[in-house]
Design an enzyme around this catalytic site. Structure first.
Site, PDB file in Angstrom:
ATOM      1  N   CYS A  35       1.901  -3.539  -3.771  1.00 34.35           N
ATOM      2  CA  CYS A  35       0.453  -3.686  -3.842  1.00 34.35           C
ATOM      3  C   CYS A  35      -0.014  -4.928  -3.081  1.00 34.35           C
ATOM      4  CB  CYS A  35      -0.012  -3.780  -5.295  1.00 34.35           C
ATOM      5  SG  CYS A  35      -1.815  -3.892  -5.449  1.00 34.35           S
TER       6      CYS A  35
ATOM      7  N   CYS B 275     -13.074  -0.210  14.364  1.00 30.57           N
ATOM      8  CA  CYS B 275     -13.183  -0.272  12.912  1.00 30.57           C
ATOM      9  C   CYS B 275     -14.636  -0.565  12.536  1.00 30.57           C
ATOM     10  CB  CYS B 275     -12.298  -1.389  12.360  1.00 30.57           C
ATOM     11  SG  CYS B 275     -10.536  -1.190  12.688  1.00 30.57           S
TER      12      CYS B 275
ATOM     13  N   ASP C 266     -11.244  -2.889   3.438  1.00 33.84           N
ATOM     14  CA  ASP C 266     -10.396  -2.938   2.248  1.00 33.84           C
ATOM     15  C   ASP C 266      -9.182  -3.833   2.454  1.00 33.84           C
ATOM     16  OD1 ASP C 266      -9.308  -2.272  -0.235  1.00 33.84           O
ATOM     17  OD2 ASP C 266      -8.284  -0.509   0.546  1.00 33.84           O
TER      18      ASP C 266
ATOM     19  N   CYS D 141      -3.967   1.388  12.637  1.00 34.32           N
ATOM     20  CA  CYS D 141      -4.732   0.482  11.775  1.00 34.32           C
ATOM     21  C   CYS D 141      -4.517  -0.981  12.167  1.00 34.32           C
ATOM     22  CB  CYS D 141      -4.333   0.694  10.322  1.00 34.32           C
ATOM     23  SG  CYS D 141      -5.255  -0.319   9.145  1.00 34.32           S
TER      24      CYS D 141
END
Length: 417
Positions: free
Chosen positions: A42, A282, A298, A351
């Site tokens: 995470c 983006c 995010d 990304c």
């Protein structure tokens, strides 16, 4: 990092002009970084350091109402709200019942899509009935069968979570809820594409999203964490998955939905990919934290990418700010080999966050080699599917025109009578 990646890129980016971005989607963190799990990979739990004033981070009713008011009033004919975390279910069901009331209160007849990304642990049938009633799309974090899911997804007490999450998946499906399997692909699971695909399909989760994991090693900031996915393994994973997806086509149509392949298909059909990782720039959406702070992305909820706060600023203005524009255009600053690559228009470097999670890559696109492997394998088939789709659109238009001519002729005959 030994240098400010974005500062250097933006100095080279001043000649680019800004474009207007409509408010079509927002990603909301109603419980901030709070979560009932402690997943190894995470990246968001550490964001609690940005909000040291409180131990927990629930969104207040005042912030909730102001956020929804702005989203509804500043958007066009359609808008989507993605509720994410942390774990958004920590807010309790009443919070989301009120969200529906506020969307109705401040809406102006537009279509509203609500998405809810969750680990599933706190859901029950009351939640499921709510999701079904209001047609919410659920992204359920289920990394696959037990040995894969439980490798990294454990709770605060280091207990395994797979059995509970799979049971919640079955419960949601029984209640008729739309569920998208959210699967994080690590070094361990990358060689198990067929096992993962068949697991989800047999469970009834035919909507699948596979997310490549790359994080900086917490014990050595000069390299990626050991669980991070390499380019070559990602490429082979995509190839295996693509062949399984194609093999399940029926009458020329897919029977399973894999978000990455559908996004890639858009580019072959001459349409911008909906997946932001495959867009040229983006910045098409913003992230709204529990306290009203708004951030560029995010993956970049950081002070330097804070755009403002909804208590003082309009979301639409922050979305169209020079700061957000610069952030979005930084993605397009790529090495010459990328810009000359035959697959550039299909991936646009992937990304941006994957360029900064592994410092030893010197901020180069992480998955270039993987994309090359995949596109070399899938290109011919994707071109064929796109050509068939384009012909279908032409046929549909021609049939519509023919019907229009016949209808006009019928009207003419009736008028003459």
């Amino acid at each position: 990092m030994d240098f400010d990646y974005f500062r250097i890129l933006l100095k080279r980016n001043l000649f680019m002009t800004q474009k207007y971005r409509p408010l079509t989607s927002v990603l909301v963190k109603p419980s901030g970084p709070d979560c009932n799990l402690n997943c190894t990979y995470c990246f968001y739990l550490d964001k609690a350091e940005l909000f040291p004033e409180t131990v927990s981070h629930p969104m207040t009713p005042v912030i909730q109402e102001e956020m929804i008011r702005q989203v509804m009033q500043q958007s066009g004919n359609a808008v989507s709200i993605a509720w994410q975390g942390g774990e958004p279910a920590l807010m309790g069901l009443d919070f989301y019942k009120r969200a529906i009331e506020l969307e109705m209160k401040y809406g102006h007849g537009q279509s509203v899509g609500n998405g809810f990304q969750t680990n599933g642990m706190l859901l029950d049938r009351e939640w499921a009935k709510f999701f079904k009633k209001y047609d919410w799309l659920i992204g359920l974090s289920l990394d696959g069968p037990e040995h894969i899911h439980d490798r990294y997804r454990k709770d605060k007490g280091n207990h395994k979570t797979w059995r509970t999450v799979e049971d919640k998946a079955r419960m949601l499906l029984e209640e008729g809820v739309s569920v998208n399997a959210m699967c994080c692909i690590t070094d361990y699971s990358s060689v198990k594409a067929e096992e993962l695909y068949n697991y989800y399909k047999n469970l009834g989760l035919t909507w699948m999203q596979f997310i490549p994991v790359v994080e900086t090693d917490p014990d050595d900031s000069s390299k990626a964490a050991p669980f991070s996915l390499t380019a070559e393994k990602y490429g082979q994973f995509l190839i295996t998955l693509f062949d399984l997806w194609i093999a399940d086509f029926k009458d020329g149509q897919p029977t399973t939905s894999i978000r990455h392949f559908e996004s890639v298909f858009h580019s072959y059909a001459g349409i911008e990919a909906p997946e932001c990782a495959l867009m040229k720039e983006c910045g098409a959406y913003v992230v709204i934290e529990h306290n009203g702070n708004v951030y560029s992305c995010d993956f970049f909820v950081e002070n330097r990418h804070r755009l403002g706060n909804i208590r003082h600023d309009k979301i639409i203005n922050m979305l169209n700010s020079r700061k957000q524009d610069d952030f979005g255009k930084a993605k397009a600053i790529l090495p010459r080999k990328c810009r000359m690559c035959p697959w550039y228009s299909k991936c646009f470097g992937g990304c941006t966050k994957d360029r900064v999670k592994d410092p030893k890559d010197n901020h180069q696109p992480r998955f270039c080699a993987g994309y090359e492997l995949f596109f070399e394998h899938a290109d011919t088939k994707l071109k064929s599917i796109a050509a068939q789709w384009k012909q279908q659109q032409i046929d549909i238009q021609e049939r519509a025109q023919t019907r229009g001519i016949y209808n006009a002729f019928d009207d003419l005959v009736k008028n003459q009578k």
